[in-house]
Scaffold this motif. Sequence first.
Motif, PDB file in Angstrom:
ATOM      1  N   ILE A   1       0.848  -1.194   0.000  1.00 39.34           N
ATOM      2  CA  ILE A   1       0.000   0.000   0.000  1.00 39.34           C
ATOM      3  C   ILE A   1       0.885   1.247   0.000  1.00 39.34           C
ATOM      4  N   ILE A   2       0.462   2.246  -0.764  1.00 41.03           N
ATOM      5  CA  ILE A   2       1.224   3.486  -0.900  1.00 41.03           C
ATOM      6  C   ILE A   2       0.450   4.653  -0.291  1.00 41.03           C
ATOM      7  N   VAL A   3       1.175   5.559   0.366  1.00 35.52           N
ATOM      8  CA  VAL A   3       0.629   6.870   0.690  1.00 35.52           C
ATOM      9  C   VAL A   3       0.890   7.695  -0.560  1.00 35.52           C
ATOM     10  N   GLN A   4      -0.197   8.086  -1.246  1.00 36.49           N
ATOM     11  CA  GLN A   4      -0.050   8.669  -2.575  1.00 36.49           C
ATOM     12  C   GLN A   4       0.883   9.879  -2.593  1.00 36.49           C
ATOM     13  N   PRO A   5       1.553  10.102  -3.725  1.00 31.73           N
ATOM     14  CA  PRO A   5       2.455  11.253  -3.849  1.00 31.73           C
ATOM     15  C   PRO A   5       1.732  12.560  -3.517  1.00 31.73           C
ATOM     16  N   HIS A   6       2.416  13.410  -2.758  1.00 33.57           N
ATOM     17  CA  HIS A   6       1.837  14.680  -2.332  1.00 33.57           C
ATOM     18  C   HIS A   6       2.948  15.601  -1.840  1.00 33.57           C
ATOM     19  N   TRP A   7       2.575  16.832  -1.521  1.00 35.33           N
ATOM     20  CA  TRP A   7       3.504  17.755  -0.894  1.00 35.33           C
ATOM     21  C   TRP A   7       2.721  18.665   0.051  1.00 35.33           C
TER      22      TRP A   7
ATOM     23  N   SER B   1      10.213   7.943  -0.704  1.00 34.64           N
ATOM     24  CA  SER B   1      10.849   8.681  -1.798  1.00 34.64           C
ATOM     25  C   SER B   1      10.467  10.148  -1.715  1.00 34.64           C
ATOM     26  N   VAL B   2      11.427  11.002  -2.068  1.00 33.39           N
ATOM     27  CA  VAL B   2      11.210  12.445  -2.060  1.00 33.39           C
ATOM     28  C   VAL B   2      11.959  13.049  -3.242  1.00 33.39           C
ATOM     29  N   PHE B   3      11.353  14.044  -3.867  1.00 30.86           N
ATOM     30  CA  PHE B   3      11.977  14.721  -5.003  1.00 30.86           C
ATOM     31  C   PHE B   3      12.638  15.995  -4.507  1.00 30.86           C
ATOM     32  N   ASN B   4      13.970  16.079  -4.696  1.00 31.84           N
ATOM     33  CA  ASN B   4      14.728  17.265  -4.312  1.00 31.84           C
ATOM     34  C   ASN B   4      14.591  18.294  -5.433  1.00 31.84           C
ATOM     35  N   PRO B   5      13.893  19.414  -5.186  1.00 31.25           N
ATOM     36  CA  PRO B   5      13.668  20.383  -6.262  1.00 31.25           C
ATOM     37  C   PRO B   5      14.915  21.155  -6.675  1.00 31.25           C
ATOM     38  N   PHE B   6      15.965  21.107  -5.855  1.00 29.48           N
ATOM     39  CA  PHE B   6      17.181  21.839  -6.179  1.00 29.48           C
ATOM     40  C   PHE B   6      18.114  21.016  -7.069  1.00 29.48           C
ATOM     41  N   THR B   7      18.244  19.721  -6.761  1.00 29.03           N
ATOM     42  CA  THR B   7      19.106  18.863  -7.576  1.00 29.03           C
ATOM     43  C   THR B   7      18.322  18.126  -8.656  1.00 29.03           C
TER      44      THR B   7
ATOM     45  N   PHE C   1       7.958  17.166  -2.976  1.00 30.81           N
ATOM     46  CA  PHE C   1       7.050  16.101  -3.405  1.00 30.81           C
ATOM     47  C   PHE C   1       7.539  14.760  -2.859  1.00 30.81           C
ATOM     48  N   HIS C   2       6.643  13.964  -2.234  1.00 27.02           N
ATOM     49  CA  HIS C   2       7.090  12.728  -1.589  1.00 27.02           C
ATOM     50  C   HIS C   2       5.962  11.695  -1.503  1.00 27.02           C
TER      51      HIS C   2
END
Length: 198
Positions: free
Chosen positions: A55-61, A79-85, A106-107
């Motif tokens: 089960i996933i906690v849907q992508p969000h921010w 998982s998390v998206f680094n907006p700088f790199t 976003f994670h």
Amino acid sequence: MIDPILQAPNVPLAADSNAVVNYQRDSRNYITQLFGEQLPTIANGFFNVYLSKGIIVQPHWHTNVTEMVVVITGEITASVFNPFTRERLTYRLKPGQVVVFPKGWFHWFVAETDDVYVLTIFDQPTPDIVFGADFLAATPPEVAHRAYCLDEEAYARAVASIKNDAILGPPIGCDTQVSDQSTSPSKTSVSPSNKLKS
């Protein structure tokens, strides 16, 4: 300056974090909460998140808070998206391990075992949440085509079934099979520096 709430004669200092169910997918996958609305003296807020394998906690921010996720039982891949790199960072976490999702990043996370319990703690009493489902559903097919050269009809069909309120996915009845391979580290490009040691 003294908080006026603390000066109240019957100031509430305790509450039950299981009393308010925020979201329930089924009997094994649900979220309870404790925020300022339930306990005015709280300076932060949190979710208790219970998940079964796959089960996933849907992508969000979050627009207004930083989130810290503490694994209590089970294992997750976060998982998390680094907006700088512009890189996706992925971590496999076991009990006692922690990941931080900075404000605006976003994670998502996925249960790698059954009986997962995580505590997600926010640095404000109430978080604002923007779900990936909302973002996808709000993007018109013609915009998806113009921006990414996606087939408008195929995009419209793909997003038509998105349930914006399905915080824990996949939605019940989804024809996509949840499997171990969908969340394995080799599929999520985990670099050795992002793995936590047990």
